[in-house]
Design a protein around this motif. Structure first.
Motif, mmCIF file in Angstrom:
data_model
loop_
_atom_site.group_PDB
_atom_site.id
_atom_site.type_symbol
_atom_site.label_atom_id
_atom_site.label_comp_id
_atom_site.label_asym_id
_atom_site.label_seq_id
_atom_site.Cartn_x
_atom_site.Cartn_y
_atom_site.Cartn_z
ATOM 1 N N PRO A 49 -19.188 -23.572 -56.573
ATOM 2 C CA PRO A 49 -19.646 -23.830 -57.943
ATOM 3 C C PRO A 49 -18.817 -24.854 -58.699
ATOM 4 N N HIS A 50 -17.579 -25.104 -58.222
ATOM 5 C CA HIS A 50 -16.729 -26.047 -58.949
ATOM 6 C C HIS A 50 -16.917 -27.478 -58.462
ATOM 7 N N MET A 51 -17.878 -27.651 -57.526
ATOM 8 C CA MET A 51 -18.122 -29.004 -57.003
ATOM 9 C C MET A 51 -19.559 -29.414 -57.316
ATOM 10 N N THR A 52 -19.790 -30.719 -57.393
ATOM 11 C CA THR A 52 -21.154 -31.220 -57.556
ATOM 12 C C THR A 52 -21.896 -31.052 -56.222
ATOM 13 N N ALA A 53 -23.196 -31.300 -56.264
ATOM 14 C CA ALA A 53 -23.989 -31.197 -55.028
ATOM 15 C C ALA A 53 -23.424 -32.150 -53.970
ATOM 16 N N LEU A 54 -23.082 -33.375 -54.415
ATOM 17 C CA LEU A 54 -22.558 -34.359 -53.468
ATOM 18 C C LEU A 54 -21.234 -33.880 -52.875
ATOM 19 N N ILE A 61 -19.307 -40.670 -47.677
ATOM 20 C CA ILE A 61 -20.179 -40.564 -48.847
ATOM 21 C C ILE A 61 -21.603 -41.064 -48.574
ATOM 22 N N ALA A 62 -21.727 -42.119 -47.752
ATOM 23 C CA ALA A 62 -23.058 -42.671 -47.483
ATOM 24 C C ALA A 62 -23.901 -41.647 -46.731
ATOM 25 N N THR A 63 -23.288 -41.009 -45.737
ATOM 26 C CA THR A 63 -24.003 -39.983 -44.967
ATOM 27 C C THR A 63 -24.396 -38.815 -45.866
ATOM 28 N N ALA A 64 -23.477 -38.436 -46.743
ATOM 29 C CA ALA A 64 -23.757 -37.307 -47.633
ATOM 30 C C ALA A 64 -24.949 -37.616 -48.536
ATOM 31 N N ARG A 65 -24.990 -38.827 -49.068
ATOM 32 C CA ARG A 65 -26.111 -39.215 -49.939
ATOM 33 C C ARG A 65 -27.423 -39.247 -49.147
ATOM 34 N N ARG A 66 -27.324 -39.729 -47.901
ATOM 35 C CA ARG A 66 -28.529 -39.789 -47.053
ATOM 36 C C ARG A 66 -29.056 -38.376 -46.790
ATOM 37 N N LEU A 67 -28.121 -37.449 -46.567
ATOM 38 C CA LEU A 67 -28.547 -36.070 -46.301
ATOM 39 C C LEU A 67 -29.169 -35.436 -47.541
ATOM 40 N N LYS A 95 -29.969 -35.438 -57.543
ATOM 41 C CA LYS A 95 -29.172 -34.301 -58.040
ATOM 42 C C LYS A 95 -27.725 -34.342 -57.532
ATOM 43 N N ALA A 96 -27.347 -35.515 -57.027
ATOM 44 C CA ALA A 96 -26.020 -35.607 -56.399
ATOM 45 C C ALA A 96 -24.897 -35.158 -57.327
ATOM 46 N N ASP A 97 -25.043 -35.481 -58.616
ATOM 47 C CA ASP A 97 -23.947 -35.171 -59.545
ATOM 48 C C ASP A 97 -24.135 -33.844 -60.274
ATOM 49 N N SER A 98 -25.163 -33.104 -59.893
ATOM 50 C CA SER A 98 -25.397 -31.817 -60.558
ATOM 51 C C SER A 98 -24.514 -30.750 -59.927
ATOM 52 N N ARG A 99 -24.133 -29.798 -60.761
ATOM 53 C CA ARG A 99 -23.394 -28.645 -60.231
ATOM 54 C C ARG A 99 -24.394 -27.580 -59.818
ATOM 55 N N PRO A 100 -23.989 -26.695 -58.915
ATOM 56 C CA PRO A 100 -24.901 -25.660 -58.437
ATOM 57 C C PRO A 100 -25.575 -24.886 -59.564
ATOM 58 N N SER A 101 -24.810 -24.632 -60.630
ATOM 59 C CA SER A 101 -25.390 -23.849 -61.721
ATOM 60 C C SER A 101 -26.516 -24.591 -62.426
ATOM 61 N N GLN A 102 -26.630 -25.891 -62.179
ATOM 62 C CA GLN A 102 -27.689 -26.675 -62.823
ATOM 63 C C GLN A 102 -28.900 -26.858 -61.906
ATOM 64 N N LEU A 103 -28.814 -26.226 -60.727
ATOM 65 C CA LEU A 103 -29.909 -26.377 -59.750
ATOM 66 C C LEU A 103 -30.678 -25.069 -59.611
ATOM 67 N N SER A 104 -31.960 -25.175 -59.227
ATOM 68 C CA SER A 104 -32.736 -23.959 -58.954
ATOM 69 C C SER A 104 -32.269 -23.378 -57.615
ATOM 70 N N GLY A 105 -32.687 -22.163 -57.345
ATOM 71 C CA GLY A 105 -32.310 -21.523 -56.090
ATOM 72 C C GLY A 105 -32.734 -22.334 -54.885
ATOM 73 N N GLY A 106 -33.964 -22.848 -54.933
ATOM 74 C CA GLY A 106 -34.475 -23.646 -53.814
ATOM 75 C C GLY A 106 -33.665 -24.905 -53.622
ATOM 76 N N GLN A 107 -33.320 -25.528 -54.755
ATOM 77 C CA GLN A 107 -32.513 -26.754 -54.665
ATOM 78 C C GLN A 107 -31.131 -26.441 -54.096
ATOM 79 N N GLN A 108 -30.587 -25.321 -54.525
ATOM 80 C CA GLN A 108 -29.253 -24.946 -54.019
ATOM 81 C C GLN A 108 -29.299 -24.746 -52.503
ATOM 82 N N GLN A 109 -30.372 -24.078 -52.042
ATOM 83 C CA GLN A 109 -30.436 -23.828 -50.606
ATOM 84 C C GLN A 109 -30.618 -25.140 -49.834
#
Lengths: 244, 516
Positions: free
Chosen positions: A96-101, A120-126, A135-149
């Motif tokens: 939770p303390h990290m962004t999606a990226l 970082i390039a591979t991570a963005r591609r994934l 949503k790369a810069d979003s934190r988990p708490s800002q994502l829906s459950g589906g997005q988190q998974q």
């Protein structure tokens, strides 16, 4: 690719896994089904080395071998095994303390020691592959459950594992989000370039019927069936009575 | 029914009253036995003794009262007297006009002087004059708030480093050990008892006595009748030689005591003003103006800040390591760390500071290693920072342990499943989350530590509270001083409180899904 040989695991006096032997080939998509308490999740956790087992062994390829017993396996073996076999959890377990990226980068950077700039390039591609490039810069708490998974799937893929274990990846999600996640797994399963073995524990039978090449049916800690999906779900087949 | 009970109680009280009425009234006299021998101390059988104990018993007997000793911290005795918890204070309080105005004094019962005590082996320090000659300033220990502190401050303030302590034996131990104090200045009775009588065989009294002054008994304002009776009894004890015999018993009778006979017959305290004029002799405390100690207050506040900001980060790092060891370590690590936390949490900071500063070097003395003694003789700042850090590391360890336990287990598993080593998983995944969880209690602990720096005054550090105690002996200064110290503490700790509240708010926002 992954070979599980005669695994026995006790929880107190209860034999949770009772001599399970099963194999998953390279690039294969396997579904594990069975009633609650049959040992499906425990089997995945033993394969990944998150839980110890008393007897048997797990091997991945020709080089990684995890042997059960009373003594903790060597840390090096566990690290090698886990880097080869990723895992996606029912509760996502994003950091939770990290962004999606950063979640996606955490494996390459902290486990494999890859420089962040190189990963970082591979991570963005994934993230793009799971439909979350924006949503790369979003934190988990800002994502829906589906997005988190979906981020969790990208995170598991980021260390380029030989296999990924999915432990009930959609059971914490509502049907709509569940569909989002299964679409990603469908996409991976249908990609011929993608040679990662996927082992999916799920109660989502239609989805499994769609993506799985083989089905393993567990009952009371034993393998009741292991074979092609069509055969498992044929009328009167070993998995025919299971519903989502 | 209720009435019957009431009658029974009244009857019981009536029965009890006649016997208690036959008891002589108490003479509650205050002192601090931590001040040590030969004033008030416990002998080998645990019996309270000392020349002031015997004198108090004598006075009580002459007044037809039963003596009752009331133990309290020396500096705080006048407060206790003001509250009415004591009838008199009889414990080496020297006369001053300022003190007399607040707590009327009796005629003197002892003429004290100040003695310089050094190590026999120290050939460079054999006189008062040598204190000024030293190229490296000598470190001289004095009792906090004492006449010797004022004397040294007035006469040698710029030439020596004055360290103040709470008890005579602590100072003498430090001089004996030779690492952290070069000399001490003590009132003659203590110098005689501990040094002249050979209780510290490696120390000696050098040069002539200086700074003569008068021990007086303090009474409550308005207790004129008691004070007059006390004066009569003191005069009688002087005239009859009772006081002389008492002082001879403790080897503290000297020529200066002849003055008692003269003073006893003069109008008191008018004669004191006359004595004040005898330059270089009488060392009556004169209260400084508040403006004169402002710079000291600012310096002391700075010391409080330095101690807090130097020790707390250490406490946090130590506490974090201990917590990680306790949560994730094998039992061979967990067990000693558990003991570490319990010992440090279960014993007072005061005791820990005392052990670090005074007792640790004794290990070197016991094993006969000068090198080890030197190594373990931490200077007072290092000892204070270490003591505060160790003490608070236990509290922080528990905070962080709770934080680590509060992070869902799945977080660790997810990190391990990615192939991170357990250490990396803790460092990169679990600990950062635990740190966020425990921000509010950790910030509160910082505020608590900030105030706990006051305890370091016991190891000769002059921070805000220590400074307050130094100047508290001046009754005319005490209200302004207390207010200033309180305001300074508040000014320094209030921003911490605001920070704590802001961090709490931020943490709860994060938990609710807000942007970090």
């Amino acid at each position: 690719m992954i070979r599980v040989s005669n695994i026995v695991k006790y929880h107190g006096p209860v034999r949770i896994l009772d001599g399970i032997s099963v194999g998953f080939g390279k690039g294969q998509v396997a579904g594990i089904v069975g009633p609650s308490g049959s040992g499906k999740s425990t089997l995945l956790r033993c394969i990944n080395g998150l839980e110890r087992f008393q007897e048997g062994e797990v091997s991945v390829g020709d080089t990684i071998r995890l042997v059960g017993g009373p003594v903790s396996p060597p840390t090096k073996t566990l690290l090698t095994l886990r880097r080869a076999v990723g895992m996606v959890f029912q509760q996502f377990n994003l950091f939770p303390h990290m962004t999606a990226l950063d979640n996606v980068l955490s494996g390459p950077v902290y486990a494999l020691g890859t420089a962040r700039a190189d990963a970082i390039a591979t991570a963005r591609r994934l993230l793009d592959r799971v439909g979350l490039a924006d949503k790369a810069d979003s934190r988990p708490s800002q994502l829906s459950g589906g997005q988190q998974q979906r981020v969790a799937i990208a995170r598991a893929l980021a260390v380029n594992p030989a296999a990924i274990l999915f432990d009930e990846p959609t059971s914490a999600l509502d049907p709509k989000m569940s569909t989002e996640v299964m679409r990603v797994i469908d996409d991976l399963a249908g990609d011929e370039q993608f040679q990662t073995t996927m082992v999916i524990v799920s109660h989502d039978i239609p989805a499994l019927r769609r993506v799985a090449d083989v089905i393993v049916v567990l009952e009371q800690g034993k393998v009741a069936f292991a074979g092609p999906t069509d055969e498992a779900f044929r009328p009167g087949g070993p998995a025919a009575t299971l519903h989502d | 029914m209720n009435r019957r009970w009431l009658l029974a109680v009244v009857a019981l009280l009536t029965l009890a009253t006649p016997s208690s009425a036959q008891e002589p009234p108490l003479l509650r006299w205050g002192g601090d036995k931590n001040g040590g021998a030969p004033y008030i101390f416990e002998d080998e059988n645990g019996k309270l003794t000392g020349f002031e104990v015997e004198f108090a018993e004598y006075l009580a007997a002459e007044l037809g009262r039963k003596p009752m000793f009331v133990q309290n911290k020396w500096d705080d005795l006048p407060d206790l007297l003001g509250r009415g918890d004591l009838d008199i204070i009889l414990n080496g309080y020297e006369f001053s006009q300022d003190r007399h105005a607040k707590t009327p004094t009796t005629i003197p019962y002892y003429v004290y002087s100040l003695r310089l005590i050094t190590r026999i082996a120290d050939k460079d320090l054999t006189s008062w004059a040598d204190l000024s000659k030293a190229t490296v300033p000598k470190k001289v220990g004095v009792l906090n708030g004492s006449a010797s502190q004022r004397y040294m401050s007035d006469r040698f303030g710029n030439q020596v480093i004055i360290e103040s302590s709470e008890t005579v034996t602590e100072v003498l131990d430090l001089v004996k050990e030779g690492q952290r104090l070069d000399a001490t200045v003590q009132d003659a009775p203590a110098a005689v008892y501990y040094v002249q009588e050979g209780r510290y065989p490696t120390l000696r009294i050098v040069d002539e006595p200086v700074g003569y002054g008068y021990y007086v008994i303090l009474t409550r304002p308005g207790a004129d009748a008691l004070r007059e009776k006390l004066n009569e009894e003191i005069r009688k004890a002087i005239r009859t030689g009772t006081l002389r015999q008492l002082y001879q018993k403790y080897h503290i009778w000297n020529g200066a005591q002849q003055r008692l006979a003269y003073l006893a017959e003069q109008p008191w305290p008018d004669v004191a003003a006359e004595l004040d004029d005898v330059a270089g002799e009488v060392n009556a405390p004169v209260a400084p103006k508040f403006s004169q100690i402002l710079d000291k207050l600012v310096w002391a506040a700075g010391m409080t800040l330095i101690l807090a900001f130097a020790s707390f980060p250490l406490a946090v790092v130590l506490g974090m390591l201990v917590a990680v060891g306790r949560v994730y370590g094998p039992w061979v690590i967990r067990t000693p760390l558990g003991v570490y936390v319990e010992v440090l949490r279960g014993t007072p900071l005061l005791l820990q500071l005392f052990v670090i500063f005074y007792l640790l070097p004794q290990i070197g003395v016991i094993v006969g290693s000068e090198w080890l003694t030197g190594l373990l003789s931490l200077n007072k700042y290092a000892a204070a920072i270490l003591g505060l850090a160790l003490n608070y590391s236990a509290a922080e360890a528990e905070n962080y342990r709770a934080g680590l336990m509060a992070v869902p287990r799945g977080q660790m598993e997810a990190a391990l499943a990615l192939g991170m080593s357990p250490a990396t998983a803790v460092r990169r995944v679990v600990l950062p989350q635990a740190v966020r969880i425990v921000i509010p209690p950790v910030t509160n602990d910082f505020i608590a530590l900030f105030k706990d720096t006051a305890v370091t005054s016991t190891i000769m550090i002059v921070e805000l509270t220590g400074l307050y105690y130094q100047y508290k002996i001046y009754p005319s200064l005490v209200i302004e001083l207390a207010a200033a110290v309180a305001i300074l503490y508040l000014l320094m700790s209030y921003p911490m409180s605001l920070l704590a509240r802001w961090l709490e708010k931020r943490t709860s926002l994060l938990a609710a899904g807000g942007r970090a």
